[in-house]
Design a protein around this motif. Structure first.
Motif, PDB file in Angstrom:
ATOM      1  N   ILE A  51      13.353  45.578 -41.355  1.00 31.71           N
ATOM      2  CA  ILE A  51      12.222  45.245 -40.486  1.00 31.71           C
ATOM      3  C   ILE A  51      12.747  44.795 -39.121  1.00 31.71           C
ATOM      4  CG2 ILE A  51      10.232  43.720 -40.148  1.00 31.71           C
ATOM      5  CD1 ILE A  51       9.784  45.582 -42.478  1.00 31.71           C
ATOM      6  N   ILE A  52      12.196  45.373 -38.069  1.00 34.32           N
ATOM      7  CA  ILE A  52      12.507  44.958 -36.702  1.00 34.32           C
ATOM      8  C   ILE A  52      11.306  44.159 -36.189  1.00 34.32           C
ATOM      9  CG2 ILE A  52      12.998  45.702 -34.332  1.00 34.32           C
ATOM     10  CD1 ILE A  52      15.245  46.399 -36.242  1.00 34.32           C
ATOM     11  N   PHE A  53      11.574  42.942 -35.754  1.00 35.22           N
ATOM     12  CA  PHE A  53      10.557  42.059 -35.171  1.00 35.22           C
ATOM     13  C   PHE A  53      10.941  41.916 -33.705  1.00 35.22           C
ATOM     14  CE2 PHE A  53       8.913  37.629 -34.496  1.00 35.22           C
ATOM     15  CZ  PHE A  53       7.571  37.918 -34.684  1.00 35.22           C
ATOM     16  N   GLU A  54      10.119  42.490 -32.812  1.00 37.17           N
ATOM     17  CA  GLU A  54      10.496  42.585 -31.407  1.00 37.17           C
ATOM     18  C   GLU A  54       9.288  42.316 -30.522  1.00 37.17           C
ATOM     19  OE1 GLU A  54      12.772  45.933 -28.761  1.00 37.17           O
ATOM     20  OE2 GLU A  54      11.635  46.621 -30.480  1.00 37.17           O
ATOM     21  N   GLY A  55       9.541  41.631 -29.406  1.00 32.89           N
ATOM     22  CA  GLY A  55       8.447  41.377 -28.490  1.00 32.89           C
ATOM     23  C   GLY A  55       8.833  40.465 -27.350  1.00 32.89           C
ATOM     24  N   ASN A  56       7.833  39.724 -26.861  1.00 31.36           N
ATOM     25  CA  ASN A  56       8.009  38.845 -25.716  1.00 31.36           C
ATOM     26  C   ASN A  56       7.343  37.502 -25.960  1.00 31.36           C
ATOM     27  OD1 ASN A  56       9.257  40.653 -23.673  1.00 31.36           O
ATOM     28  ND2 ASN A  56       7.403  41.829 -24.072  1.00 31.36           N
ATOM     29  N   LEU A  57       7.915  36.483 -25.349  1.00 32.84           N
ATOM     30  CA  LEU A  57       7.341  35.143 -25.330  1.00 32.84           C
ATOM     31  C   LEU A  57       6.938  34.849 -23.891  1.00 32.84           C
ATOM     32  CD1 LEU A  57      10.177  33.302 -27.292  1.00 32.84           C
ATOM     33  CD2 LEU A  57       8.042  34.172 -28.235  1.00 32.84           C
ATOM     34  N   ALA A  58       5.787  34.212 -23.697  1.00 32.28           N
ATOM     35  CA  ALA A  58       5.360  33.810 -22.353  1.00 32.28           C
ATOM     36  C   ALA A  58       4.608  32.488 -22.461  1.00 32.28           C
ATOM     37  CB  ALA A  58       4.465  34.872 -21.730  1.00 32.28           C
ATOM     38  N   LYS A  59       4.931  31.578 -21.564  1.00 31.05           N
ATOM     39  CA  LYS A  59       4.320  30.250 -21.587  1.00 31.05           C
ATOM     40  C   LYS A  59       2.879  30.327 -21.088  1.00 31.05           C
ATOM     41  CE  LYS A  59       6.774  26.613 -21.168  1.00 31.05           C
ATOM     42  NZ  LYS A  59       7.651  25.529 -20.765  1.00 31.05           N
ATOM     43  N   ILE A  60       1.970  29.733 -21.861  1.00 31.58           N
ATOM     44  CA  ILE A  60       0.558  29.645 -21.488  1.00 31.58           C
ATOM     45  C   ILE A  60       0.325  28.336 -20.728  1.00 31.58           C
ATOM     46  CG2 ILE A  60      -1.814  29.533 -22.371  1.00 31.58           C
ATOM     47  CD1 ILE A  60      -0.500  32.239 -22.839  1.00 31.58           C
ATOM     48  N   ASN A  61       0.875  27.258 -21.273  1.00 27.48           N
ATOM     49  CA  ASN A  61       0.841  25.943 -20.624  1.00 27.48           C
ATOM     50  C   ASN A  61       2.051  25.147 -21.109  1.00 27.48           C
ATOM     51  OD1 ASN A  61       0.133  24.601 -23.109  1.00 27.48           O
ATOM     52  ND2 ASN A  61      -2.014  25.134 -22.755  1.00 27.48           N
ATOM     53  N   THR A  62       2.116  23.865 -20.801  1.00 27.64           N
ATOM     54  CA  THR A  62       3.322  23.092 -21.129  1.00 27.64           C
ATOM     55  C   THR A  62       3.584  22.993 -22.622  1.00 27.64           C
ATOM     56  OG1 THR A  62       2.059  21.029 -21.060  1.00 27.64           O
ATOM     57  CG2 THR A  62       3.179  21.701 -19.034  1.00 27.64           C
ATOM     58  N   LYS A  63       2.574  23.159 -23.455  1.00 30.94           N
ATOM     59  CA  LYS A  63       2.734  23.011 -24.905  1.00 30.94           C
ATOM     60  C   LYS A  63       2.505  24.284 -25.701  1.00 30.94           C
ATOM     61  CE  LYS A  63       3.215  18.465 -25.523  1.00 30.94           C
ATOM     62  NZ  LYS A  63       4.331  17.912 -26.225  1.00 30.94           N
ATOM     63  N   LEU A  64       2.134  25.388 -25.043  1.00 32.45           N
ATOM     64  CA  LEU A  64       1.729  26.582 -25.771  1.00 32.45           C
ATOM     65  C   LEU A  64       2.427  27.834 -25.240  1.00 32.45           C
ATOM     66  CD1 LEU A  64      -0.332  27.106 -28.067  1.00 32.45           C
ATOM     67  CD2 LEU A  64      -1.967  27.738 -26.311  1.00 32.45           C
ATOM     68  N   VAL A  65       2.956  28.642 -26.171  1.00 31.40           N
ATOM     69  CA  VAL A  65       3.642  29.900 -25.842  1.00 31.40           C
ATOM     70  C   VAL A  65       2.954  31.029 -26.601  1.00 31.40           C
ATOM     71  CG1 VAL A  65       5.804  31.180 -26.142  1.00 31.40           C
ATOM     72  CG2 VAL A  65       5.860  28.809 -25.351  1.00 31.40           C
ATOM     73  N   LYS A  66       2.702  32.127 -25.896  1.00 32.89           N
ATOM     74  CA  LYS A  66       2.120  33.319 -26.522  1.00 32.89           C
ATOM     75  C   LYS A  66       3.253  34.216 -27.010  1.00 32.89           C
ATOM     76  CE  LYS A  66      -0.949  37.191 -25.601  1.00 32.89           C
ATOM     77  NZ  LYS A  66      -1.799  37.814 -24.575  1.00 32.89           N
ATOM     78  N   ILE A  67       3.130  34.671 -28.259  1.00 32.13           N
ATOM     79  CA  ILE A  67       4.096  35.590 -28.848  1.00 32.13           C
ATOM     80  C   ILE A  67       3.396  36.939 -29.025  1.00 32.13           C
ATOM     81  CG2 ILE A  67       5.593  36.081 -30.814  1.00 32.13           C
ATOM     82  CD1 ILE A  67       5.519  33.037 -31.435  1.00 32.13           C
ATOM     83  N   SER A  68       3.834  37.946 -28.281  1.00 32.02           N
ATOM     84  CA  SER A  68       3.334  39.314 -28.423  1.00 32.02           C
ATOM     85  C   SER A  68       4.476  40.120 -29.016  1.00 32.02           C
ATOM     86  CB  SER A  68       2.937  39.886 -27.063  1.00 32.02           C
ATOM     87  OG  SER A  68       1.942  39.095 -26.462  1.00 32.02           O
ATOM     88  N   ALA A  69       4.237  40.704 -30.190  1.00 29.45           N
ATOM     89  CA  ALA A  69       5.346  41.359 -30.891  1.00 29.45           C
ATOM     90  C   ALA A  69       4.859  42.522 -31.739  1.00 29.45           C
ATOM     91  CB  ALA A  69       6.067  40.342 -31.771  1.00 29.45           C
ATOM     92  N   THR A  70       5.835  43.305 -32.184  1.00 24.69           N
ATOM     93  CA  THR A  70       5.581  44.330 -33.182  1.00 24.69           C
ATOM     94  C   THR A  70       6.513  44.088 -34.360  1.00 24.69           C
ATOM     95  OG1 THR A  70       7.168  45.852 -32.196  1.00 24.69           O
ATOM     96  CG2 THR A  70       4.872  46.096 -31.525  1.00 24.69           C
ATOM     97  N   MET A  71       6.046  44.460 -35.505  1.00 26.88           N
ATOM     98  CA  MET A  71       6.834  44.381 -36.732  1.00 26.88           C
ATOM     99  C   MET A  71       6.867  45.808 -37.285  1.00 26.88           C
ATOM    100  SD  MET A  71       6.267  41.765 -39.953  1.00 26.88           S
ATOM    101  CE  MET A  71       4.544  42.198 -40.119  1.00 26.88           C
ATOM    102  N   GLN A  72       8.065  46.407 -37.300  1.00 25.24           N
ATOM    103  CA  GLN A  72       8.191  47.795 -37.728  1.00 25.24           C
ATOM    104  C   GLN A  72       9.329  47.941 -38.720  1.00 25.24           C
ATOM    105  OE1 GLN A  72       8.853  49.769 -33.972  1.00 25.24           O
ATOM    106  NE2 GLN A  72       6.692  50.278 -33.795  1.00 25.24           N
TER     107      GLN A  72
END
Length: 119
Positions: free
Chosen positions: A22-43
């Motif tokens: 399984i490949i888990f790949e994507g990006n992390l981006a900060k939403i605010n000081t306490k929250l990070v968005k994880i956009s990824a694919t699992m293939q």
């Protein structure tokens, strides 16, 4: 693979994990000081027994994921269920996230072609 919340900013922070098949790949981006968005694919693929007859299946996985990581306790202001994982050591453990998402996917029922056609 742990990444500190302090290293993530508003621009995409790419990551890629290889968990056997399984490949888990994507990006992390900060939403605010306490929250990070994880956009990824699992293939990839996993082997699992048919939930009806027990015959081994090769399940092909191709899932898009969008979830959030919270640095500490997360309080949902809109009173709706969100896909937010809380971390309490100042770091996002991407292996923990990947395994959790894979286990959630595998918690469903899966049937071989023979059993699917019987119903």
């Amino acid at each position: 693979m742990k990444i500190s919340f302090s290293k993530i900013n508003n621009t995409n922070y790419p990551f890629k994990l290889n968990l056997e098949n399984i490949i888990f790949e994507g990006n992390l981006a900060k939403i605010n000081t306490k929250l990070v968005k994880i956009s990824a694919t699992m293939q990839g693929f996993v082997y699992r027994p048919c939930d009806s007859c027990g015959e081994e299946l090769e399940l092909s996985i191709n899932e898009n994921l969008e979830l959030f990581a919270s640095d500490g306790i997360f309080k949902d202001e809109n009173n709706e269920l969100s896909n937010t994982i809380e971390f309490f050591d100042g770091q996002i453990d991407l292996i923990e996230v990947a395994i959790s998402e894979l286990e959630a996917y595998l918690s469903d029922y899966f049937y071989c072609n023979h059993c699917k056609n019987k119903n």
